[in-house]
Scaffold this active site. Structure first.
Site, PDB file in Angstrom:
ATOM      1  N   HIS A 228       0.815  -1.219   0.000  1.00 19.72           N
ATOM      2  CA  HIS A 228       0.000   0.000   0.000  1.00 19.72           C
ATOM      3  C   HIS A 228       0.844   1.262   0.000  1.00 19.72           C
ATOM      4  O   HIS A 228       0.374   2.327  -0.414  1.00 19.72           O
ATOM      5  CB  HIS A 228      -0.946   0.001   1.212  1.00 19.72           C
ATOM      6  CG  HIS A 228      -0.269   0.247   2.517  1.00 19.72           C
ATOM      7  ND1 HIS A 228       0.280  -0.754   3.278  1.00 19.72           N
ATOM      8  CD2 HIS A 228      -0.033   1.401   3.208  1.00 19.72           C
ATOM      9  CE1 HIS A 228       0.809  -0.251   4.369  1.00 19.72           C
ATOM     10  NE2 HIS A 228       0.637   1.048   4.357  1.00 19.72           N
ATOM     11  N   ASP A 306       3.892   6.752  13.911  1.00 16.29           N
ATOM     12  CA  ASP A 306       2.811   5.953  13.335  1.00 16.29           C
ATOM     13  C   ASP A 306       2.389   4.862  14.313  1.00 16.29           C
ATOM     14  O   ASP A 306       1.203   4.693  14.618  1.00 16.29           O
ATOM     15  CB  ASP A 306       3.284   5.350  12.009  1.00 16.29           C
ATOM     16  CG  ASP A 306       2.222   4.478  11.361  1.00 16.29           C
ATOM     17  OD1 ASP A 306       1.026   4.696  11.630  1.00 16.29           O
ATOM     18  OD2 ASP A 306       2.585   3.576  10.582  1.00 16.29           O
ATOM     19  N   LYS A 352      16.346   6.686  30.727  1.00 14.79           N
ATOM     20  CA  LYS A 352      15.258   6.349  31.647  1.00 14.79           C
ATOM     21  C   LYS A 352      13.991   5.913  30.913  1.00 14.79           C
ATOM     22  O   LYS A 352      13.068   5.381  31.527  1.00 14.79           O
ATOM     23  CB  LYS A 352      14.944   7.544  32.547  1.00 14.79           C
ATOM     24  CG  LYS A 352      14.383   8.753  31.806  1.00 14.79           C
ATOM     25  CD  LYS A 352      14.149   9.907  32.756  1.00 14.79           C
ATOM     26  CE  LYS A 352      13.559  11.120  32.035  1.00 14.79           C
ATOM     27  NZ  LYS A 352      13.351  12.257  32.953  1.00 14.79           N
ATOM     28  N   ARG A 364       2.643  -4.025  21.481  1.00 14.09           N
ATOM     29  CA  ARG A 364       2.475  -4.394  20.068  1.00 14.09           C
ATOM     30  C   ARG A 364       2.273  -5.899  19.914  1.00 14.09           C
ATOM     31  O   ARG A 364       1.356  -6.351  19.218  1.00 14.09           O
ATOM     32  CB  ARG A 364       3.691  -3.936  19.268  1.00 14.09           C
ATOM     33  CG  ARG A 364       3.650  -4.307  17.797  1.00 14.09           C
ATOM     34  CD  ARG A 364       4.902  -3.797  17.093  1.00 14.09           C
ATOM     35  NE  ARG A 364       4.848  -4.056  15.675  1.00 14.09           N
ATOM     36  CZ  ARG A 364       5.289  -5.167  15.092  1.00 14.09           C
ATOM     37  NH1 ARG A 364       5.825  -6.122  15.837  1.00 14.09           N
ATOM     38  NH2 ARG A 364       5.209  -5.332  13.786  1.00 14.09           N
ATOM     39  N   TYR A 372      -5.378  -8.221  16.640  1.00 11.80           N
ATOM     40  CA  TYR A 372      -5.182  -8.208  15.196  1.00 11.80           C
ATOM     41  C   TYR A 372      -5.259  -9.603  14.589  1.00 11.80           C
ATOM     42  O   TYR A 372      -5.781  -9.780  13.484  1.00 11.80           O
ATOM     43  CB  TYR A 372      -3.835  -7.579  14.832  1.00 11.80           C
ATOM     44  CG  TYR A 372      -3.614  -6.204  15.412  1.00 11.80           C
ATOM     45  CD1 TYR A 372      -4.662  -5.293  15.529  1.00 11.80           C
ATOM     46  CD2 TYR A 372      -2.352  -5.792  15.827  1.00 11.80           C
ATOM     47  CE1 TYR A 372      -4.467  -4.038  16.062  1.00 11.80           C
ATOM     48  CE2 TYR A 372      -2.133  -4.528  16.357  1.00 11.80           C
ATOM     49  CZ  TYR A 372      -3.191  -3.659  16.479  1.00 11.80           C
ATOM     50  OH  TYR A 372      -2.988  -2.414  17.003  1.00 11.80           O
TER      51      TYR A 372
END
Length: 729
Positions: A228, A306, A352, A364, A372
C-alpha cells in the site's frame, strides 16, 4: 464601560499578511517579513488577476473584508475560521469554474481528537484534508474485520492520519526547539507533518485485508507483490494535481528547497530510509538531516509516531482504556535527542525511557496476539477477501478518462483507487447482478455469523531469532556432529566429533572456523557444496543423529552453515537457528499438502479437497533487525543518552545492563490456524482427524506452550459435534 452603559468596541486589530497560508521565514525579521508580505499572492478579481494589477474597487472590497473580519472575531475555541470564499472566475487555460485552492485563503484549523485532544492543522494540512481523496479515509476502518469480534474497533484511517500528523509535529518541533544546531527549518517541520498526514493514503477497503486480496490476484497472474505504500505516493500526486494545491504557496518564500524537492522529501519520509542506504540527492537536504526519516517511518528500530498513534488509538477504541500504553507519549517525545552514531544522525532517547520503549513493543505483540490476529477476526477477513475474489470480474469503478477498472487493477489507476472504500461490500450485497449471487451468499454467512470454523486449536512454530549477539551463560564446551545434505541432494552422516569452547555464538563461530579453515574436507565430505552442522551440548554427545533436516531434534541448539571454496576448504561459517530447517516444510502450501495426504489415507469415504479448507501462518514479531531482517529485541538497535553523564554521547544498552525480568526469551511466534470453509459435517470431521494426526506427526516441531485463551477458546462446533459423525460410510 462607557457612560451610557455600552461596552467600548475593541481597538481595530492590525491586519496580518493578506495570505495567511505562508509560514514565517526561518530567520524572520521585520525587513524579511515585509518581503514575505510583498511576495505573497493575494486574492484578486478576475480582471485584475489576468492583468496582473489591482484596481480601486479591489482595494475597497479588500478593506471592507478587513472591517467585516474585525467585527466577527471568534470567541470560542471551537469556532473555526471563516471558510474560503468562492470566487467565480477561471484562470487562463483552466476549465475550472472556481479559483484553485492555492489562491483561496486557508486558515489554521483546530480539531478535537479522541486520543490527543486538541490537534492543530496548518493551512497546508487543511487544504489536503479538504479533498475527496483524503476524505475517502473516513470510509476505511483501521482494523478491517476486527469489529466483528470487538465492536468498538470501528475507528477510521482518517482519525489515525490526523493523530500521526500531530505526533510528528510534536517530535520534530521538540527537536527544533531543543537543538537549534540541527538547523531544522520550518519547511522541514511542515514536510514531516504532511508526511504523517498522508502516509496511509494508499490503503484500500478494510485496510490490510485489501492488500491480501490484491496480492492473491496478482501472484496468481504472475505479477509482482503490491504494497500500500506504493499507492500513497501516486495518491498524493493525484490529490495535489486534482485540487490545484501548489506547495510553493504554503512554504516560506526564502526556502532553499524547490517545490519538487519538498514533494519528493515528503514521499521519501512516508517510505522511510534504511540505515546505511544511500542518501537521496533529490530532496534538497544534506545527509545531516537523516534523523528526520526516523519520525514517521523508522526503518532503524521501528519506534515511530505511526506506531505510537495506532497502538494508543486501537487499544482505546477496542478496550476503552484511558492510558493503554503504560507510558506518556508527550513525555516520550520530549525525551528525544539527535546524535551521530556510526556516521549517521539518528533520534536517540533518554536512558530512563528504555523500559517505556519496551512496554510499547510488548503492547504491540500483545495486540497482535489478542486483537489483530484473533482467530475469529481472521476468519471474517478471509471470508471478506473471498467475497472480493468472487466479485473481481464483476465490480468496476470509474478510473482515468472515465474508463471502468476492475477491483484488483485499481491499484494501478490512482483515480479508480481513490474511489474505493469499505462501501464495496454493501454494494455487492445490494447489487441486482446475478453474477454476484455466490458472493452474496458468502456475505450472508458473515452476517449470520456462519463463519469459517477452526478445526483444531492453534499451535505455534518455533521462534526465529537473530542469534548473532546471543550470549551463553558461561564458557562451555560444544560438540559438533554432522548430518548434512550435499548440494546434489545426497545425505552424508559423519560420526566424527569436533569439540570447541566458547562463551558466545560469535566466539563459537570463530572457533569452528579456526578449527576447520586449514583442513581439507574433500576426503571426509566429497563433492563441493554447502554443509550444515548441528550443534549439541556435551550431554547430547551420544544422541543418535537424524538422517535429514526434517528430523532435527528440538534439543539441537543451532546450526552452522559451512561454505567450501574450490579447494574444498571452509571459506565461510555462519550461524542460525535450527527452526529455519526444522520448519522447512511448514508453509501454508506444505501443510495443506500434508493434510490432504493424511486425509486420503485415513478417510476413504470422504474426499477432502483444497477448496474445503485453508491454512494460515501468521507471524508475530517483537521487533526486527534492520540488517538481518530477523526478529530481535528492537532495544538492541536503539541508541540512548544520559544527560547527567554526557548529553552528546550516544550509547547502546548492553546485554548485562538489561533487565531479564522485562526482556522476552523469544522475539517471534508463528501461529498455525486451520479452518474449514465447508459447512458439511463429514468434511469438518475428516479435516479435524487429519489435522489431529498431522499435529501428532510434527509434535517435535510444534510449540504448544503459548497462551491460547482468550484469543482461542477453542470451540470448533457450536451446535453439532463433528466427532460423532461416522466416516466409515
Amino acid at each position: 464601560m462607557s457612560g451610557n452603559g455600552m461596552s467600548t468596541p475593541p481597538a481595530k486589530r492590525r491586519r496580518r499578511c493578506s495570505f495567511p497560508n505562508s509560514l514565517p521565514c526561518d530567520d524572520e525579521t521585520p525587513e524579511k517579513t515585509a518581503k514575505v508580505r510583498c511576495c505573497t499572492p493575494t486574492v484578486l478579481s478576475s480582471q485584475s488577476f489576468l492583468c496582473g494589477k489591482k484596481n480601486e474597487s479591489d482595494a475597497e472590497t479588500e478593506q471592507a473584508d478587513v472591517d467585516a473580519e474585525d467585527s466577527a472575531v471568534p470567541w470560542s475555541q471551537t469556532d473555526n475560521s471563516t471558510p474560503a470564499r468562492d470566487y467565480k472566475f477561471s484562470l487562463p487555460g483552466s476549465t475550472l469554474g472556481f479559483v484553485p485552492r492555492s489562491y483561496q485563503q486557508r486558515h489554521q484549523r483546530t480539531v478535537c481528537d479522541r486520543v490527543h485532544g486538541q490537534v492543530i492543522l496548518e493551512p497546508l494540512l487543511v487544504a489536503v484534508v479538504d479533498t475527496p481523496e483524503f476524505q475517502r479515509l473516513r470510509k476505511l476502518k483501521q482494523l478491517g474485520g476486527t469489529d466483528h469480534v470487538f465492536p468498538g474497533g470501528t475507528h477510521s484511517r482518517f482519525e489515525h492520519s490526523l493523530g500521526v500528523a500531530h505526533l510528528a509535529g510534536l517530535m520534530v518541533e521538540s527537536l527544533q526547539r531543543k537543538q537549534p544546531e540541527l538547523a531544522i527549518s520550518n519547511s522541514d517541520v511542515l514536510c514531516v507533518k504532511l508526511a504523517g498526514l498522508v502516509h496511509d493514503l494508499g490503503h484500500g477497503p478494510f485496510s490490510h485485508m485489501f492488500e491480501t486480496f490484491v496480492n492473491r490476484i496478482r501472484l496468481a497472474s504472475g505479477k509482482s507483490k503490491w504494497h500500500h505504500e506504493a499507492c500513497s505516493r501516486s495518491l498524493l500526486m493525484l490529490l495535489l494535481s486534482e485540487n490545484q494545491i501548489l506547495l510553493e504557496d504554503y512554504f516560506p518564500c526564502d526556502s532553499a528547497e524547490s517545490p519538487a524537492q519538498q514533494l519528493e522529501f515528503v514521499m521519501m519520509l512516508i517510505e522511510g530510509l534504511a540505515p546505511g542506504a544511500p542518501w537521496p540527492d533529490s530532496i534538497g537536504r544534506p545527509p545531516a538531516k537523516r534523523f528526520l526519516f526516523d519520525i514517521v517511518a523508522n526503518k532503524r528500530n521501528g519506534i515511530d509516531v505511526d506506531k505510537l498513534d495506532y497502538f494508543h488509538r486501537d487499544i482505546a477504541s477496542v478496550f476503552g482504556s484511558a492510558s493503554p500504553l503504560g507510558c506518556d507519549i508527550p513525555r516520550l517525545l520530549e525525551s528525544v535527542r539527535v546524535l551521530s552514531v556510526e556516521g549517521e544522525t539518528q533520534v536517540c532517547f533518554e536512558e530512563k525511557m528504555a523500559l517505556n520503549l519496551g512496554d510499547i513493543y510488548r503492547t504491540r505483540s500483545w495486540m497482535h496476539k489478542f486483537v489483530y490476529l484473533h482467530h475469529t477476526a481472521k476468519a471474517v477477513e478471509t471470508m471478506m477477501c473471498d467475497v472480493l475474489v468472487l466479485s473481481k470480474d464483476v465490480v468496476e469503478v470509474r478510473g482515468m478518462d472515465n474508463k471502468p477498472v476492475k477491483l484488483a487493477d485499481a491499484v494501478e489507476d490512482p483515480v479508480a483507487f481513490s474511489k474505493l472504500g469499505d462501501w464495496i461490500l454493501d454494494f455487492i450485497w445490494a447489487s441486482c447482478d446475478a453474477r454476484l449471487a455466490e458472493a452474496q451468499q458468502l456475505l450472508a454467512r458473515i452476517y449470520r455469523r456462519e463463519l469459517y470454523r477452526q478445526v483444531v486449536p492453534c499451535c505455534n512454530l518455533p521462534s526465529r531469532r537473530d542469534l548473532s549477539d546471543l550470549c551463553i551463560d558461561s564458557k562451555r564446551d560444544f560438540v559438533l556432529r554432522c548430518s548434512v545434505e550435499r548440494s546434489n541432494g545426497s545425505v552424508a552422516a559423519v560420526d566424527e566429533l569436533l569439540k570447541v569452547s566458547a562463551r558466545s555464538l560469535k566466539e563459537l563461530q570463530g572457533a569452528v572456523h579456526k578449527a576447520l579453515v586449514n583442513r581439507s574436507l574433500e576426503n571426509d565430505w566429497p563433492g563441493l557444496g554447502t554443509y550444515q552442522l548441528m550443534i549439541f551440548d556435551q550431554l547430547d554427545e551420544n544422541w543418535r543423529l537424524p538422517t535429514s533436516f526434517q528430523d532435527v531434534p528440538s534439543r539441537a541448539k543451532l546450526l552452522l552453515r559451512l561454505v567450501k571454496n574450490g579447494a574444498g576448504v571452509v571459506s565461510e561459517v555462519s550461524t542460525f537457528s535450527t527452526s529455519a530447517h526444522a520448519t522447512a516444510s511448514m508453509t501454508e502450501k506444505g501443510i495443506t499438502e500434508q493434510l490432504l495426504a493424511i486425509a486420503s489415507r485415513q478417510c476413504q469415504s470422504v474426499k477432502l479437497a483444497k477448496e474445503d479448507f485453508y491454512v494460515q501462518l501468521l507471524a508475530i514479531e517483537f521487533g526486527k533487525n534492520a540488517k538481518t531482517k530477523l526478529p530481535c529485541d528492537p532495544i538492541q538497535s536503539t541508541c540512548f543518552f544520559n544527560p547527567k553523564i554526557d548529553l552528546d554521547r550516544a550509547v547502546f544498552i548492553s546485554q548485562e545492563r538489561r533487565s531479564v525480568l522485562f526482556t522476552p526469551q523469544a522475539f517471534s511466534e508463528t501461529i498455525v490456524y486451520i479452518y474449514s470453509k465447508s459447512q458439511d459435517h463429514k468434511v469438518c470431521a475428516a479435516l479435524r482427524q487429519a489435522a489431529g494426526a498431522w499435529r501428532r506427526e510434527v509434535h517435535g516441531i510444534l510449540d504448544d506452550r503459548s497462551l491460547a485463551a482468550p484469543t482461542n477458546n477453542f470451540s470448533p462446533c457450536s451446535d453439532d459435534d463433528d466427532d460423532d459423525v461416522d466416516l466409515s460410510q
